[in-house]
Structures are given as structure tokens and as C-alpha cells.
Design an enzyme around this catalytic site. Structure first.
Site, PDB file in Angstrom:
ATOM      1  N   HIS A   1      27.800  71.974  50.416  1.00 43.96           N
ATOM      2  CA  HIS A   1      26.406  71.820  50.851  1.00 43.96           C
ATOM      3  C   HIS A   1      25.742  73.180  51.069  1.00 43.96           C
ATOM      4  O   HIS A   1      24.534  73.321  50.872  1.00 43.96           O
ATOM      5  CB  HIS A   1      26.319  71.011  52.151  1.00 43.96           C
ATOM      6  CG  HIS A   1      26.519  69.545  51.964  1.00 43.96           C
ATOM      7  ND1 HIS A   1      25.645  68.749  51.277  1.00 43.96           N
ATOM      8  CD2 HIS A   1      27.516  68.733  52.392  1.00 43.96           C
ATOM      9  CE1 HIS A   1      26.074  67.506  51.284  1.00 43.96           C
ATOM     10  NE2 HIS A   1      27.216  67.465  51.955  1.00 43.96           N
TER      11      HIS A   1
ATOM     12  N   HIS B   1      34.068  69.861  50.673  1.00 44.49           N
ATOM     13  CA  HIS B   1      32.888  69.004  50.590  1.00 44.49           C
ATOM     14  C   HIS B   1      31.744  69.582  51.432  1.00 44.49           C
ATOM     15  O   HIS B   1      30.626  69.729  50.951  1.00 44.49           O
ATOM     16  CB  HIS B   1      33.252  67.590  51.068  1.00 44.49           C
ATOM     17  CG  HIS B   1      32.089  66.656  51.113  1.00 44.49           C
ATOM     18  ND1 HIS B   1      31.926  65.647  50.194  1.00 44.49           N
ATOM     19  CD2 HIS B   1      31.032  66.577  51.955  1.00 44.49           C
ATOM     20  CE1 HIS B   1      30.806  64.985  50.483  1.00 44.49           C
ATOM     21  NE2 HIS B   1      30.256  65.529  51.555  1.00 44.49           N
ATOM     22  N   GLU B   2      32.040  69.908  52.689  1.00 41.27           N
ATOM     23  CA  GLU B   2      30.985  70.411  53.574  1.00 41.27           C
ATOM     24  C   GLU B   2      30.479  71.774  53.132  1.00 41.27           C
ATOM     25  O   GLU B   2      29.272  72.035  53.170  1.00 41.27           O
ATOM     26  CB  GLU B   2      31.466  70.444  55.020  1.00 41.27           C
ATOM     27  CG  GLU B   2      31.801  69.088  55.605  1.00 41.27           C
ATOM     28  CD  GLU B   2      30.704  68.037  55.455  1.00 41.27           C
ATOM     29  OE1 GLU B   2      29.496  68.407  55.428  1.00 41.27           O
ATOM     30  OE2 GLU B   2      31.037  66.850  55.343  1.00 41.27           O
TER      31      GLU B   2
ATOM     32  N   CYS C   1      29.163  60.616  51.408  1.00 37.21           N
ATOM     33  CA  CYS C   1      28.361  61.678  52.023  1.00 37.21           C
ATOM     34  C   CYS C   1      27.203  61.053  52.790  1.00 37.21           C
ATOM     35  O   CYS C   1      26.583  60.097  52.316  1.00 37.21           O
ATOM     36  CB  CYS C   1      27.829  62.600  50.924  1.00 37.21           C
ATOM     37  SG  CYS C   1      26.870  64.002  51.516  1.00 37.21           S
TER      38      CYS C   1
END
Length: 176
Positions: A148, A144-145, A102
Site C-alpha cells: 500500500h 501486503h500492507e 483487503c
């Protein structure tokens, strides 16, 4: 080209849940500038994706996509996509274990278990509605994104703390 600072693990802004993009901002210059900054910042740092909270903007906006990437040399190409106010729905129970890094946790990698297939619904910068099914590495990048946007980082989802370390040390050990 504007390359923004990427917030790093420890910055409390990375741990906040982002707000939906307000309706009034679709089709506007402020959103276009944010998307351009995300694109330029992601490219400058060889990222596969970047979420607005990583550059200090608390909106539910993500960009991702790769053609070739030195951080993920074996990854298949993924078309550049901007997700606004995304909703992810796992398809089935199948998961996959994979290495992740990341831009907000520079120099470190860890193994994370993710859903193999997803249904993704989102809006585009003009306000249009879209949906798509994704799988494999593409599904991993989206998850994953989008984590956030909820104040989560890959380190929160580590499969085993023993499969976490500095990228160069993991490469030297033959794990990456």
C-alpha cells in the site's frame, strides 16, 4: 475511539507512492493520533493490518497484528507492530501462494504469490531503528500492507484471475 473511512479500490490516493515520515513527526502527537486511528479503524473492520494511505494519509506508516480474526480464522497470532518507513528484503527465492483480502477491496479475495521469508527494517514511533526476520503468514501480512505504501493493492499481484472472487462465493465453492 476514532474509526476512519477506508479508501476503496478506485480512489486515486490508493495508487500514489507514500512519502517517508518526516523526522520532525517522530515522538509527536500527530503521529500518535495517526497510529491510534489506524489501530481503531483496523480493529473495527476486523483487519489484520492497515496502512496510512488506506485512510488518506500519504506517509509510510503501517500497523498490523492479530490475536484471532474472523476474516483469517486459521492464521497464527501476530504481535501488533507499527512499521514506519519500512524496508523489505526477501530472504531466498521461496514463495508461497495464499488467499488475500483487503479492507480497500471489501468482499473480495484472491490468490497472491508472496515471498516466504523477509528481512524487515523499520523505525518505531519514537524514532528507534529495528529489524526482524518474518516468515509465512506474518511475511504475507507485512508484504501486503507495505505494498500500500507503494500504491499497490493485492489485485495487482493476483496469481490467476480465475482465483479471484467474492468471499462468500469462494466459500460456497469450498475454495476458502
Amino acid at each position: 475511539m476514532i474509526v476512519r473511512e477506508v479508501l476503496r479500490l478506485g480512489d486515486p490516493r490508493l495508487r500514489q507512492r507514500s512519502e517517508d515520515l518526516p523526522e520532525a513527526l517522530f515522538r509527536g502527537a500527530e503521529l500518535q493520533a495517526l497510529i491510534a486511528d489506524l489501530r481503531d479503524t483496523m480493529a473495527a473492520r476486523d483487519g489484520a493490518g492497515l496502512a496510512a494511505p488506506q485512510i488518506g494519509v500519504p506517509w509510510r506508516v503501517v500497523i498490523y497484528g492479530i490475536t484471532s480474526n474472523p476474516r483469517y480464522p486459521e492464521a497464527p497470532p501476530i504481535p501488533e507492530t507499527v512499521l514506519i518507513n519500512p524496508v523489505l528484503t526477501p530472504l531466498g527465492d521461496a514463495t508461497q501462494l495464499g488467499w488475500e483480502g483487503c479492507l480497500s477491496v471489501p468482499g473480495l479475495r484472491g490468490q497472491v504469490r508472496r515471498h516466504q521469508r523477509l528481512h524487515v527494517a523499520w523505525r518505531d514511533p519514537a524514532g528507534g531503528h529495528h529489524q526482524q526476520e518474518v516468515e509465512g503468514f506474518h511475511a504475507r501480512v507485512v508484504q501486503h500492507e507495505c505494498d500500500h505504501l507503494d500504491g499497490l493493492l493485492f489485485v495487482d499481484r493476483l496469481h490467476d484471475i480465475r482465483a479471484f472472487g467474492f468471499t462468500d462465493a469462494l466459500q460456497d465453492a469450498g475454495l476458502l
